[in-house]
Design an enzyme around this catalytic site. Structure first.
Site, short mmCIF file in Angstrom:
data_model
loop_
_atom_site.label_atom_id
_atom_site.label_comp_id
_atom_site.label_asym_id
_atom_site.label_seq_id
_atom_site.Cartn_x
_atom_site.Cartn_y
_atom_site.Cartn_z
N LYS A 8 0.86 -1.19 0.00
CA LYS A 8 0.00 0.00 0.00
C LYS A 8 0.89 1.23 0.00
CE LYS A 8 -0.23 2.10 3.44
NZ LYS A 8 -0.14 2.68 4.79
N ASP A 27 -5.27 0.47 9.07
CA ASP A 27 -5.02 0.34 7.63
C ASP A 27 -5.63 -0.94 7.03
OD1 ASP A 27 -3.69 2.59 6.92
OD2 ASP A 27 -1.68 1.73 7.08
O1 C5P Z 1 -4.23 0.74 14.00
P1 C5P Z 1 -2.78 0.38 13.96
O2 C5P Z 1 -2.41 -0.61 15.04
O3 C5P Z 1 -2.29 -0.02 12.63
O4 C5P Z 1 -2.01 1.74 14.32
C1 C5P Z 1 -0.71 1.75 14.81
C2 C5P Z 1 -0.48 3.04 15.57
O5 C5P Z 1 -0.37 4.13 14.67
C3 C5P Z 1 -1.56 3.43 16.54
O6 C5P Z 1 -1.37 2.84 17.80
C4 C5P Z 1 -1.42 4.93 16.61
O7 C5P Z 1 -0.36 5.28 17.49
C5 C5P Z 1 -0.95 5.29 15.22
N1 C5P Z 1 -2.07 5.72 14.36
C6 C5P Z 1 -2.65 6.97 14.56
N2 C5P Z 1 -3.68 7.36 13.76
C7 C5P Z 1 -4.13 6.56 12.77
C8 C5P Z 1 -3.54 5.30 12.54
C9 C5P Z 1 -2.49 4.91 13.36
O8 C5P Z 1 -2.23 7.71 15.45
N3 C5P Z 1 -5.13 6.98 12.01
#
Ligand code: C5P
Length: 306
Positions: A28, A155
């Site tokens: 991606k 994501d």
């Molecule tokens: O959701 P995921 O575990 O992939 O996200 C990893 C980290 O990235 C989250 O814990 C957060 O700190 C950050 N994040 C964020 N805002 C988003 C996506 C991710 O702050 N929209």
């Protein structure tokens, strides 16, 4: 479709040898990424144009009594096949939701670098949901699969969609985006991982506006013009964490055929846009020769992997 003639396209699950189902988990790329706000829990509201490239991982699943995961491929060593692995979590979540009593033998072929800003883990999880739904004969409502995807990570929903899209909310709000014009892409990773939460935490300054691309981009020049009006708001923070990203961006920017160079996601992988696939392959050779420790991958955007 932007793939060169004669190249295979990513597609729906195909029956493979040994009674397995194989699905692609494409990389991606965030063509632009605006951080437009922040939730009280620390997650950020985003506005991003997301596209998928032909380069990616692969998931194969076969019938088995218990759940198991084998990781192979060039980046297998960078990943633990433990219970925390996003592929395992996707399998367990789907199995629990649909009360599945069977297991599955899962093989992840890890071609993409890990913690790279290419959504590799998210794409693997999304591919696992699809492959196991087929293997287990689950005829699920897409809204249910999308809910499970969102539980696995911000994501994962866009990776489940697997097609060029505008992403908002924290990643779960998806809207159609104009098709991309044919072009070549070079992905460059400096060979070190970067923590997404750390990069988000290090972002400073005002929030950006939401600026989705509305019109059709008929040529690569129009694509580049639209992207130049937008940014990746995580670039400064990612470069603070890993200054070598500046060298990666400079290598792409200095490349004579590169039309635009930018960080993808929270990095450290950067991408370059090229007029066609042939110049992107030549550029990848040039950059790889000059930087032996970097991962350099010529590729192209796919319209959809579903
Ligand atoms: O959701 P995921 O575990 O992939 O996200 C990893 C980290 O990235 C989250 O814990 C957060 O700190 C950050 N994040 C964020 N805002 C988003 C996506 C991710 O702050 N929209």
């Amino acid at each position: 479709m932007t793939r060169p003639p004669g190249e295979a396209e990513a597609g729906p699950p195909l029956p493979a040898q040994r009674g397995e189902l194989r699905v692609k988990a494409p990389g991606k790329v965030n063509l632009y990424l605006h951080v437009v706000g922040r939730r009280p829990d620390g997650y950020h509201f985003l506005d991003s144009l997301v596209a998928f490239v032909e380069a990616g991982d692969e998931i194969a699943v076969g019938a088995a009594e218990a759940l198991s995961l084998v990781v192979e491929g060039p980046y297998a060593g960078a990943l633990e096949a433990d219970d925390d692995n996003l592929v395992f979590r996707a399998a367990r979540l789907l199995g629990a939701e649909f009360e599945v009593s069977q297991g599955a033998a899962i093989t992840l072929t890890k071609n993409l670098p890990v913690a790279a800003g290419l959504g590799g883990g998210s794409s693997d999880a999304a591919a696992t949901l699809g492959a196991l739904a087929s293997l287990w004969g689950i005829d699920a409502d897409e809204a249910v699969i999308m809910r499970l995807a969102a539980e696995l990570g911000a994501d994962v929903p866009v990776c489940r969609l697997g097609a060029t899209a505008h992403m908002s909310g924290i990643g779960e709000v998806l809207a159609p985006a104009p098709a991309l014009p044919p072009c070549g892409v070079v992905l460059v990773n400096p060979g070190k991982p970067l923590s997404t939460p750390t990069v988000f935490r290090g972002r400073h300054g005002p929030f950006s506006a939401t600026e989705p691309v509305t019109g059709k981009m008929k040529s690569v020049e129009e694509l580049v013009r639209e992207l130049q009006r937008r940014r990746n708001d995580l670039t400064a923070s990612a470069c603070d964490q890993l200054p070598e990203i500046r060298n990666v961006l400079k290598a792409l920017e200095d490349d004579p055929a590169c039309l635009l160079a930018r960080l993808s996601g929270s990095g450290p992988t950067c991408f370059g846009i090229y007029a066609d696939v042939a110049p992107s392959r030549q550029a990848a050779n040039r950059i790889a020769r000059a930087h032996a420790s970097w991962w350099v991958q010529p590729t192209w955007f796919i319209e959809s992997c579903r």
